[in-house]
Write a protein that holds these residues in place. Structure first.
Motif, PDB file in Angstrom:
ATOM      1  N   CYS A  39      15.329 -32.658   8.960  1.00  0.00           N
ATOM      2  CA  CYS A  39      16.543 -32.170   9.294  1.00  0.00           C
ATOM      3  C   CYS A  39      16.358 -31.137  10.430  1.00  0.00           C
ATOM      4  N   SER A  56      20.600 -46.179   1.088  1.00  0.00           N
ATOM      5  CA  SER A  56      21.299 -44.929   1.131  1.00  0.00           C
ATOM      6  C   SER A  56      20.549 -43.807   1.866  1.00  0.00           C
ATOM      7  N   GLU A  59      20.057 -37.570   0.447  1.00  0.00           N
ATOM      8  CA  GLU A  59      20.775 -36.665  -0.387  1.00  0.00           C
ATOM      9  C   GLU A  59      21.266 -35.500   0.450  1.00  0.00           C
ATOM     10  N   ASP A  61      21.221 -34.958   3.711  1.00  0.00           N
ATOM     11  CA  ASP A  61      22.117 -35.605   4.985  1.00  0.00           C
ATOM     12  C   ASP A  61      23.616 -36.031   4.523  1.00  0.00           C
ATOM     13  N   GLU A  62      23.729 -36.511   3.244  1.00  0.00           N
ATOM     14  CA  GLU A  62      25.134 -36.788   2.838  1.00  0.00           C
ATOM     15  C   GLU A  62      25.708 -35.536   2.510  1.00  0.00           C
ATOM     16  N   LYS A  63      25.255 -34.543   1.783  1.00  0.00           N
ATOM     17  CA  LYS A  63      25.676 -33.256   1.446  1.00  0.00           C
ATOM     18  C   LYS A  63      25.934 -32.298   2.715  1.00  0.00           C
ATOM     19  N   ASN A  64      25.381 -32.456   3.631  1.00  0.00           N
ATOM     20  CA  ASN A  64      25.308 -31.605   4.770  1.00  0.00           C
ATOM     21  C   ASN A  64      25.696 -32.457   6.251  1.00  0.00           C
ATOM     22  N   ALA A  65      27.156 -32.777   6.263  1.00  0.00           N
ATOM     23  CA  ALA A  65      27.290 -33.624   7.207  1.00  0.00           C
ATOM     24  C   ALA A  65      27.443 -33.275   8.610  1.00  0.00           C
ATOM     25  N   SER A  66      27.416 -31.899   8.753  1.00  0.00           N
ATOM     26  CA  SER A  66      27.149 -31.315  10.174  1.00  0.00           C
ATOM     27  C   SER A  66      25.906 -31.245  10.398  1.00  0.00           C
ATOM     28  N   HIS A  67      24.690 -31.386   9.583  1.00  0.00           N
ATOM     29  CA  HIS A  67      23.195 -31.076  10.048  1.00  0.00           C
ATOM     30  C   HIS A  67      22.607 -32.571  10.855  1.00  0.00           C
TER      31      HIS A  67
END
Length: 75
Positions: A39, A56, A59, A61-67
């Motif tokens: 990240c 997939s 996780e 990346d999925e939880k922090n879409a702006s990263h």
């Protein structure tokens, strides 16, 4: 009250680069893969051990879409 303005084109924050290459976790899903992820926003990193059929993202990346997350496949 309505304005007589006409909008043409896209907003400045729209990505107009077109389709990109698939991420390493999306490629060769018929085999086991080792994919590393980093990240760039918060400097977390991990190694994903993906089994056959898994496609997939990390996780985080999925939880922090702006990263912004970089993925690469280990050889």
């Amino acid at each position: 009250m309505a304005r007589n303005e006409r909008v043409v084109g896209a907003a400045e924050n729209v990505d107009m680069s077109g389709p990109s290459e698939p991420e390493p976790y999306e490629v060769a899903v018929d085999e086991r893969r080792v994919v590393s992820a980093y990240c760039c926003t918060c400097e977390e990193e991990t190694t994903l051990f993906l089994e056959v059929g898994e496609d997939s993202p990390w996780e985080h990346d999925e939880k922090n879409a702006s990263h912004v997350v970089d993925y690469w496949r280990e050889a």
